[in-house]
Write an enzyme that holds these catalytic residues in place. Structure first.
Site, PDB file in Angstrom:
ATOM      1  N   LYS A 138       0.851  -1.203   0.000  1.00  0.00           N
ATOM      2  CA  LYS A 138       0.000   0.000   0.000  1.00  0.00           C
ATOM      3  C   LYS A 138       0.883   1.248   0.000  1.00  0.00           C
ATOM      4  CE  LYS A 138      -3.868   2.004   2.671  1.00  0.00           C
ATOM      5  NZ  LYS A 138      -4.739   1.802   3.845  1.00  0.00           N
ATOM      6  N   SER A 145      -9.668   1.757   2.882  1.00  0.00           N
ATOM      7  CA  SER A 145      -8.853   2.591   2.018  1.00  0.00           C
ATOM      8  C   SER A 145      -7.798   1.816   1.227  1.00  0.00           C
ATOM      9  CB  SER A 145      -8.141   3.644   2.867  1.00  0.00           C
ATOM     10  OG  SER A 145      -7.249   3.022   3.790  1.00  0.00           O
ATOM     11  N   SER A 181      -9.766  -0.745   6.962  1.00  0.00           N
ATOM     12  CA  SER A 181      -9.208  -0.591   5.613  1.00  0.00           C
ATOM     13  C   SER A 181      -8.509  -1.802   5.035  1.00  0.00           C
ATOM     14  CB  SER A 181      -8.242   0.580   5.578  1.00  0.00           C
ATOM     15  OG  SER A 181      -8.974   1.763   5.515  1.00  0.00           O
TER      16      SER A 181
HETATM   17  N1  GLN Z   1     -13.071   3.753   6.381  1.00  0.00           N
HETATM   18  C1  GLN Z   1     -12.449   4.153   7.602  1.00  0.00           C
HETATM   19  C2  GLN Z   1     -12.086   5.616   7.535  1.00  0.00           C
HETATM   20  O1  GLN Z   1     -12.416   6.211   6.585  1.00  0.00           O
HETATM   21  C3  GLN Z   1     -11.275   3.309   7.882  1.00  0.00           C
HETATM   22  C4  GLN Z   1     -10.042   3.724   7.197  1.00  0.00           C
HETATM   23  C5  GLN Z   1      -8.874   2.884   7.555  1.00  0.00           C
HETATM   24  O2  GLN Z   1      -9.015   1.831   8.168  1.00  0.00           O
HETATM   25  N2  GLN Z   1      -7.709   3.388   7.212  1.00  0.00           N
HETATM   26  O3  GLN Z   1     -11.483   6.156   8.398  1.00  0.00           O
END
Ligand code: GLN
Length: 496
Positions: free
Chosen positions: A77, A152, A176
C-alpha cells in the site's frame, strides 16, 4: 505445469527449481501490465527494482529453504515507506515524496525473500471506505468495474483479487484491510494493535493504525504475518511478545479445528442495517461452522452501536494531530508563493492545495473535538466509550473464542453513490471499527456472494494477540467452503 497461484505455491515452485524468482516477478509484472489499465490498483510499479531483487534471490539459490517467502511477488500500500520509491499516501501533498528509509515491514518482507513489485492506490492518508479519495484516481473492483473496491486499501485488495500479486500489504485503522478484502473476495487480516511495527507507515490515527496482509488464502495471510510480526526497536509500541508459528498452527482437519469452539454472534447488532443478501451469506457461513462442530453463542456487545461515532471522534482527533507535520517545510509539496506571503500564508496555501476534501474535513473535525471547550465533551467521552467497547469484548471472550459478524453490511457499491454524503460512507465501517477501537485482531474471509455475484466477507474477531485462533477457524472454514477458488470474471490465468 500448474501455474502457481498462492504465495505458498510460488515459494514452493521457486524452492524446487520449477520456477525462478525472475520468472515469478516477470509473470506478475506482465499480469499487472495486462490487467491494471482496467483497474488502476497500482500507484507505482517498480519493475527494475523488483527484477533486480528477484535476480539476487535466484543467485542465492542455496539459501532458499531459509526464506519463507522466497521469490513471492508482493504489492505494498502506498502509505508504507520504501527507500527510494515514491510514497504518496494517495495525497498531492506527498506526490513527489521519496522516503530515505524502509518501513520495518518492508525490510522484513525482503529478508524473508519477498519481491516487492510496486505500490498500490489508496484513499488519501488512508481516509475512506471506497478508494475514491485517492488524489490520483480510484481503483475499480475486479468483480464489477462500475463498483468501488472498498477502502482505504482498495488497490491492494484489487491487486490480489485480480491475481496480479498473490499477496499484498495494507493498513487498517477502522477497517481498511478487512472491508476491501470482503468487497473484493479475498482474505484480509488486521493484527492486534502492537503485533506489527508501524515504523515507516504514514500515520493516520496512531492508536488504531495497524499493518496487515491481503491474500487469496488464509495460509498465505499467515505466511505474510509471520514475516512481518514482532518487536521492533524502531517502534516502541510494537509489542515485545514472541511471535507464535502461525503457519504450522493452521489445522489440517477442519472438523478438528472447530470441535469444541464457541463462536459468538452479536445478534442484536445484526438486527438492523445488514442487506438481505449479505445476511444470507453470513448465516450460511456460520451454520457451516456449526456443522463442523462449533457452538454458536449469542453475545451482547451493547456499546458497539456507538462504535462509528467514537471511531470518527478518535480517528479524526489523532489525524488532525498527525497531519500537522505537512507544513510545506519538512515534507513534500510547498505551494507557489507571492511576495506578500509570510510563514502562515505559506502553511495555509500549501495545505489548501495539498490536501483533498475528505482530509480537510477530518482535520477540521479533529481539531474541533480536541479544542479546549470541547475536549471533555467529545474526545474524552469518546475514549471512555472506547473502553466500554473493549470491556464488552472482554466479557464476550469469557464465553466464546471468536466473535463473528459480516465484514461489511453491503456488497460493493457503485462509484459516486456515497461521495456526496460522508455519513453514508462512514456507515460502511459499522462492523469493522470496533476491533481497532478495542485493539483486537480480526480477519475477513470470503463467504460467498450477494446479488450480482458480488463477494461477501465473514469477519472473525479474536482475543488480543490470539491471531492463531482466528487464522485457524478462518482456514478451516475456507478449506470447507472453497470460496477462495472463485476468481473475478475474465481473469482466468491460463498456463503459460
Ligand atoms: N473507512 C475508515 C475511515 O475512513 C477506515 C479507514 C482505515 O481503516 N484506514 O477512516
Amino acid at each position: 505445469m500448474t501455474v502457481p497461484g498462492t504465495a505458498r505455491e510460488f515459494r514452493d515452485a521457486i524452492r524446487a527449481g520449477r520456477l525462478t524468482a525472475v520468472d515469478a516477478c516477470t509473470r506478475a509484472l506482465e499480469r499487472i501490465g495486462r490487467t491494471d489499465p482496467a483497474l488502476h490498483a497500482f500507484q507505482t510499479v517498480s519493475a527494475d527494482r523488483a527484477l533486480a531483487r528477484a535476480a539476487a534471490i535466484d543467485r542465492g539459490r542455496a539459501g532458499l529453504d531459509r526464506l519463507p517467502l522466497a521469490g513471492v511477488p508482493i504489492a505494498i500500500k502506498d502509505n508504507i515507506c520504501i527507500n527510494g520509491v515514491t510514497t504518496t499516501a494517495g495525497s498531492r501533498i506527498l506526490e513527489h515524496f521519496v522516503p530515505p528509509y524502509d518501513a520495518t515491514v518492508v525490510g522484513r518482507l525482503e529478508q524473508a525473500g519477498a519481491v516487492i513489485v510496486g505500490k498500490t492506490v489508496c484513499d488519501e492518508f488512508a481516509m475512506g471506505s471506497s478508494t475514491e479519495n485517492s488524489a490520483f484516481g480510484p481503483t475499480k473492483n475486479p468483480w464489477d468495474p462500475d463498483r468501488i473496491p472498498g477502502g482505504s486499501s482498495g488497490g491492494s485488495a484489487a491487486a490480489v483479487a485480480a491475481r496480479m500479486t498473490p499477496v499484498a500489504l495494507g493498513s487498517d485503522t477502522g477497517g481498511s484491510i478487512r472491508q476491501p478484502a470482503a468487497l473484493c473476495g479475498v482474505v484480509g487480516l488486521k493484527p492486534t494493535w502492537g503485533r506489527v511495527s508501524r515504523y515507516g507507515l504514514i500515520a493516520f490515527a496512531s492508536s488504531l493504525d495497524q499493518i496487515g496482509p491481503f491474500a487469496t488464502t488464509v495460509e498465505d495471510a499467515a505466511l505474510v504475518l509471520q514475516a512481518i510480526a514482532g518487536p521492533d526497536p524502531c517502534d516502541a509500541t510494537a509489542a515485545a511478545h514472541g511471535v507464535p508459528d502461525y503457519v504450522t498452527a493452521l489445522p489440517n482437519e477442519p472438523a478438528k479445528a472447530l470441535r469444541g469452539r464457541k463462536i459468538g454472534i452479536p445478534r442484536r447488532l445484526l438486527e438492523s442495517g445488514v442487506d438481505a443478501d449479505v445476511r444470507a451469506a453470513f448465516d450460511a457461513a456460520v451454520s457451516q461452522l456449526e456443522d463442523l462442530g462449533a457452538t454458536l453463542v449469542d453475545v451482547d456487545l451493547p456499546h458497539s452501536r456507538h462504535a462509528i461515532a467514537v471511531y470518527y471522534l478518535i480517528a479524526t482527533a489523532e489525524a488532525s494531530s498527525n497531519l500537522a507535520r505537512y507544513d510545506g517545510v519538512r515534507y513534500g509539496l510547498r505551494a507557489p508563493l507571492g511576495p506578500d506571503d509570510d510563514l502562515i500564508s505559506m502553511y495555509e496555501r500549501t495545505r489548501a492545495a495539498g490536501f483533498g476534501a475528505e482530509v480537510k474535513r477530518r482535520i477540521m473535525l479533529g481539531t474541533y473535538v480536541l479544542s479546549a471547550g470541547y475536549y471533555d465533551a467529545y474526545y474524552l467521552k469518546g475514549q471512555q466509550v472506547r473502553t466500554l467497547i473493549r470491556r464488552d469484548f472482554d466479557r464476550a471472550f469469557e464465553s466464546v473464542d471468536v466473535v463473528a459478524v459480516p465484514t461489511s453490511p453491503t456488497t460493493a457499491f457503485r462509484f459516486g453513490e456515497r461521495t456526496e454524503d460522508p455519513l453514508q460512507m462512514y456507515l460502511a465501517d459499522v462492523f469493522t471499527v470496533s476491533a481497532p477501537l478495542a485493539g483486537l485482531p480480526a480477519i475477513s474471509v470470503p463467504c460467498g456472494f450477494g446479488a450480482g455475484r458480488l463477494p461477501v466477507g465473514l469477519q472473525l474477531t479474536g482475543r488480543p494477540f490470539d491471531e492463531t485462533t482466528i487464522l485457524g477457524i478462518a482456514h478451516a472454514y475456507e478449506r470447507t467452503a472453497g470460496w477462495w477458488k472463485e476468481e473475478p470474471p475474465d481473469l482466468k490465468v491460463g498456463p503459460t
